[in-house]
Each structure stands twice: as structure tokens, then as C-alpha cells.
Scaffold this active site. Structure first.
Site, PDB file in Angstrom:
ATOM      1  N   HIS A 259       1.823  29.435  -0.477  1.00 45.63           N
ATOM      2  CA  HIS A 259       1.057  29.092  -1.626  1.00 45.63           C
ATOM      3  C   HIS A 259       0.200  30.033  -1.785  1.00 45.63           C
ATOM      4  O   HIS A 259      -0.786  29.622  -2.430  1.00 45.63           O
ATOM      5  CB  HIS A 259       0.312  27.450  -1.516  1.00 45.63           C
ATOM      6  CG  HIS A 259       1.334  26.469  -1.271  1.00 45.63           C
ATOM      7  ND1 HIS A 259       1.990  25.864  -2.220  1.00 45.63           N
ATOM      8  CD2 HIS A 259       2.039  25.845   0.004  1.00 45.63           C
ATOM      9  CE1 HIS A 259       2.781  24.982  -1.722  1.00 45.63           C
ATOM     10  NE2 HIS A 259       2.697  25.064  -0.412  1.00 45.63           N
TER      11      HIS A 259
ATOM     12  N   LYS B 276       8.175  29.647  -5.027  1.00 47.04           N
ATOM     13  CA  LYS B 276       6.868  29.073  -5.531  1.00 47.04           C
ATOM     14  C   LYS B 276       6.451  30.018  -6.645  1.00 47.04           C
ATOM     15  O   LYS B 276       7.075  30.334  -7.668  1.00 47.04           O
ATOM     16  CB  LYS B 276       5.847  28.769  -4.562  1.00 47.04           C
ATOM     17  CG  LYS B 276       6.472  27.504  -3.940  1.00 47.04           C
ATOM     18  CD  LYS B 276       5.750  26.807  -2.511  1.00 47.04           C
ATOM     19  CE  LYS B 276       6.620  25.676  -1.941  1.00 47.04           C
ATOM     20  NZ  LYS B 276       6.572  25.669  -0.508  1.00 47.04           N
TER      21      LYS B 276
ATOM     22  N   SER C 285      -0.707  23.393   1.687  1.00 41.60           N
ATOM     23  CA  SER C 285       0.074  22.984   0.666  1.00 41.60           C
ATOM     24  C   SER C 285      -0.224  21.843   0.033  1.00 41.60           C
ATOM     25  O   SER C 285      -0.154  21.584  -1.305  1.00 41.60           O
ATOM     26  CB  SER C 285       1.563  22.764   1.183  1.00 41.60           C
ATOM     27  OG  SER C 285       1.652  21.746   2.248  1.00 41.60           O
TER      28      SER C 285
END
Ligand SMILES: *Cc1c(COP(=O)(O)O)cnc(C)c1O
Length: 399
Positions: free
Chosen positions: A219, A250, A191
């Protein structure tokens, strides 16, 4: 009263003295490449909304429809009476997307990590984590009570040494009775650095030593692999990972956390993951938005968005003028080192109406403070170029 506030003010002063004081910034606009803070329009290069879905019309519409049909609140935990249709639809969509038997969603990725690791391991087990894994995994590892071992970032030989040790202390008992277990946990894309775990080699090691593997794709989901399932797909190891974790907050543009895996894993978590059992179900709008995010990522529009992201990342590196890393990543760390200096650099960018956060301890190690630039598919090429140039000028004149 007593000395409660005085004691806390003393601690706050110590945090300030180390350059580690943090405060919230109120944003008065939707999450997008341009945000409004304190009445000022800023270029936003700080969010994890990699595909620009947080403010995407079809995803907002899905949330609105869910509110109309299922209301605002969920009413109870999933096992009491809050297991509304949008949660089931989301989990079916996630399992199909990831190519697993089943999926379970949590209110956050943080809750997914805490609940899952806590359910799988006890004090007789061993948990082995990469030094740079996210705080939620560190917290989960501590909470679950298993023996915790940490290997240096991406250091496979250290990982192997730990696995050897773990097999030794377990003795033959584990093989015979299957009681004591070893779980390796890593992120796929890290991250705060944007680099990648050597998942193929880690899979080889876990097979060699009979360990289990949990991979956090927070991610990577939506960005890597032919079907954008994540880095495990890109490296061809999805089928070898016992526990696939990620967040819906995300690239998927909504909020929540997920675990994908086998039917027994999901059934077990429904029975044993405390952060799932003892927590009110996410609101229906969140589940519906996340399901729309999954559908978007799987579509041709999702592929186009992902390709646009990589184009923007390349444009950033070209304008920044330094050789790009060997891997593709929307996370671009600019290492400053000193905490106060990182904060000052971020403040100087803010004066130019550019929002890039300074990341400090405890998010990263002390002395490794950095600017964390995140490029998204929603940025325009001119914005990417001007931010790359501004950051480069500031960093150059400091060094
Ligand atoms: C953001 C993040 C999480 C937590 O997910 P939330 O849904 O934000 O709680 C977990 N792991 C990693 C690597 C993350 O970056």
C-alpha cells in the site's frame, strides 16, 4: 450421496449468524471511481487503485500490445519455457525503479509472500511479525514451519523482547555457523488501518540483533518517497531492507507480486521459491501492463497523480470534519466495532449509490469492524466531498 452439502450448509449458517457472511458482487464496468453493480451506477470508494491506473489508456495499450506480440497465455512456468520477454523487462524495470540489484515477479503478492518466506526459513529459524500484517504473511509464517512470534501492532519494545529471546535460544551457534536465522516481517503502510510501521527503529533493532528484515510495501509503492518507491524510500532505509516485497495490483494498476533485493536473493528464490517454480508464468499482458505501471509511476505524470491523490485525501478529511491523522494515507478506516452494524452502515451507503466496503473478521479483529474508505487520484473533488458528508451523517446518527 453423503452429507457433504449438509455439513457445509451448517457451517455457512454459523458464519451468517455471526454477521460474517460474504458474497461476491459482480461489477459490469472497468475498475474506476464510478462502477456499475446490478445495473446501478455507484461511486466507488473501495478499490486499491490509488493512482487510477487500472483503467489508464497507456497501461491498457501496453497489455494489448503484449497480447498482439506474445499471445494470450504464458504456456508454462518460468523455469520450463514461460519466461517470456515481458517478464524480464518488468523485472528490469522494477529493479531500476526500486534501486535494487534485481527483482523477481510472482503471479500475485500472496504467492510472493508464501514463496519467499518459505524459501528463506526452515523449522530451525524464527519469524517475527507485526500483529496486523496481511493474511498472506501470516499464512507464509505458518507454512514455513519456523517458530512464529507476533508483536503487538507497532510495539517496538515487544519486538525487542522477542529479538532478545530469539538470540538467546539460538545461542552462539547462529553467529558461528550462520544456521539459525531470525526474519522480521512488517508492512510499511498497513492495509486496513492506513498507518505506518516505524521502519527506521525496526532497522536499528534488526541490526542490533542480527536479524533480517522483509517489508511489504503493497500500500506504499507508487505513493511515498521522492521517487515514489515506497515508505522505505521516504524514511531513507531502502538499503537496509533485505527483502522488499510488494504487489503490482494496487497503485501500479495491473496484477502480480514482486520481490526486490540483492542478486543472490533473487537467484536463490528462482531456485527455491515453490510458488514461483511450480506455477505457470503470469500472462504476458499482465507483465507488460505492470511494466507500464512502473514507468507511469516514475514519470512526471506519476508525480502529478500522486500529488493529486494527497490533495483528494486532504479534501476528504476537511469535508469529514474530524482532525486527520498525523500521517498521509489513502486508506481511511472508520471504525464501527460491531460486525452487523458495519454491514448495515455499508448497506445504507449503498442505498445512496456509494460503495464503501464493511471490513470484518477475519480481515480485522472481532469487534473492530469498520468502513474502509479508499480515496484515489481518479476521484473528483465533488465525489470526495459527497462521500465524506454521507459517511459522516450515517456514523453520527448511529453513535
Ligand atoms: C493485497 C496485499 C497483498 C497481496 O497482494 P496480491 O497481489 O493482491 O496477492 C499482500 N500484502 C498486502 C499488505 C496486501 O494488502
Amino acid at each position: 450421496m453423503n452429507d457433504f452439502n449438509a455439513a457445509l450448509n451448517e457451517r455457512l449458517a454459523a458464519i451468517r449468524k455471526q454477521g460474517l457472511y460474504r458474497e461476491l458482487r459482480r461489477v459490469d464496468s472497468p475498475q474506476s471511481p464510478r462502477i456499475e453493480i446490478g445495473g446501478k451506477a455507484l461511486l466507488n470508494f473501495s478499490s486499491n487503485d490509488y493512482l487510477g491506473l487500472a483503467n489508464e489508456p497507456v497501461i491498457k495499450e501496453a497489455a494489448i500490445q503484449a497480447v498482439e506480440k506474445f499471445g494470450a497465455g504464458a504456456g508454462a512456468s518460468r523455469l520450463i519455457c514461460g519466461s517470456l520477454a515481458p517478464h524480464h523487462e518488468l523485472e528490469e524495470a522494477l529493479a531500476t525503479f526500486k534501486g535494487t540489484e534485481a527483482a523477481l515477479t510472482f503471479s500475485t503478492g500472496y504467492a510472493a509472500a508464501i514463496g519467499t518466506i518459505g524459501a528463506l526459513l526452515t523449522k530451525d529459524d524464527v519469524i517475527v511479525i507485526d500483529k496486523l500484517v496481511h493474511a498472506c504473511i501470516v499464512d507464509a509464517a505458518r507454512l514455513c514451519g519456523a517458530k512464529l512470534r507476533v508483536f503487538s501492532h507497532n510495539d517496538l519494545s515487544e519486538l525487542e523482547d522477542i529479538l532478545k529471546w530469539a538470540v538467546e535460544i539460538q545461542g552462539p551457534r547462529s553467529k558461528v555457523q550462520g544456521q539459525s536465522r531470525v526474519l522480521i516481517v512488517t508492512e510499511s503502510v498497513f492495509s486496513m488501518d492506513g498507518d505506518q510501521a516505524a521502519l527506521r527503529e525496526i532497522v536499528e533493532l534488526k541490526n542490533k540483533y542480527g536479524a533480517w528484515l522483509m517489508v511489504d510495501e503493497a500500500h506504499a509503492t507508487g505513493l511515498y518517497g521522492k521517487y515514489r518507491r515506497g515508505l522505505a524510500e521516504e524514511l531513507g532505509v531502502s538499503g537496509e531492507i533485505e527483502v522488499q516485497m510488494g504487489t503490482l495490483g494496487k497503485a501500479l494498476g495491473a496484477s502480480g507480486g514482486y520481490i526486490c533485493g540483492s542478486r543472490p536473493l533473487i537467484d536463490f528464490l528462482v531456485n527455491r521459491a515453490r510458488s514461483f517454480i511450480f506455477s505457470t508464468a503470469p500472462v504476458p499482458a499482465a507483465a507488460a501492463a505492470a511494466a507500464a505501471g512502473v514507468r507511469f509511476v516514475q514519470s512526471e505524470a506519476g508525480e502529478a497523480r500522486r500529488n493529486l491523490l494527497w490533495k483528494r485525501v486532504e479534501e476528504f478529511h476537511a469535508a469529514f470534519g474530524k482532525p486527520p491523522p498525523a500521517y498521509r494515507s489513502a486508506i481511511i478506516p472508520i471504525i464501527i466495532g460491531d460486525e452487523t452494524e458495519a454491514v448495515e452502515t455499508a448497506a445504507a451507503l449503498l442505498k445512496k449509490n456509494i460503495f464503501v466496503p464493511a471490513i470484518r473478521y477475519p480481515t480485522v479483529a472481532r469487534g473492530e469492524a469498520r468502513l474502509r474508505v479508499t480515496v484515489t487520484a481518479a476521484h473528483e473533488v465533488g465525489e470526495v466531498n459527497s462521500v465524506a458528508t454521507a459517511v459522516q451523517q450515517l456514523v453520527n446518527c448511529k453513535s
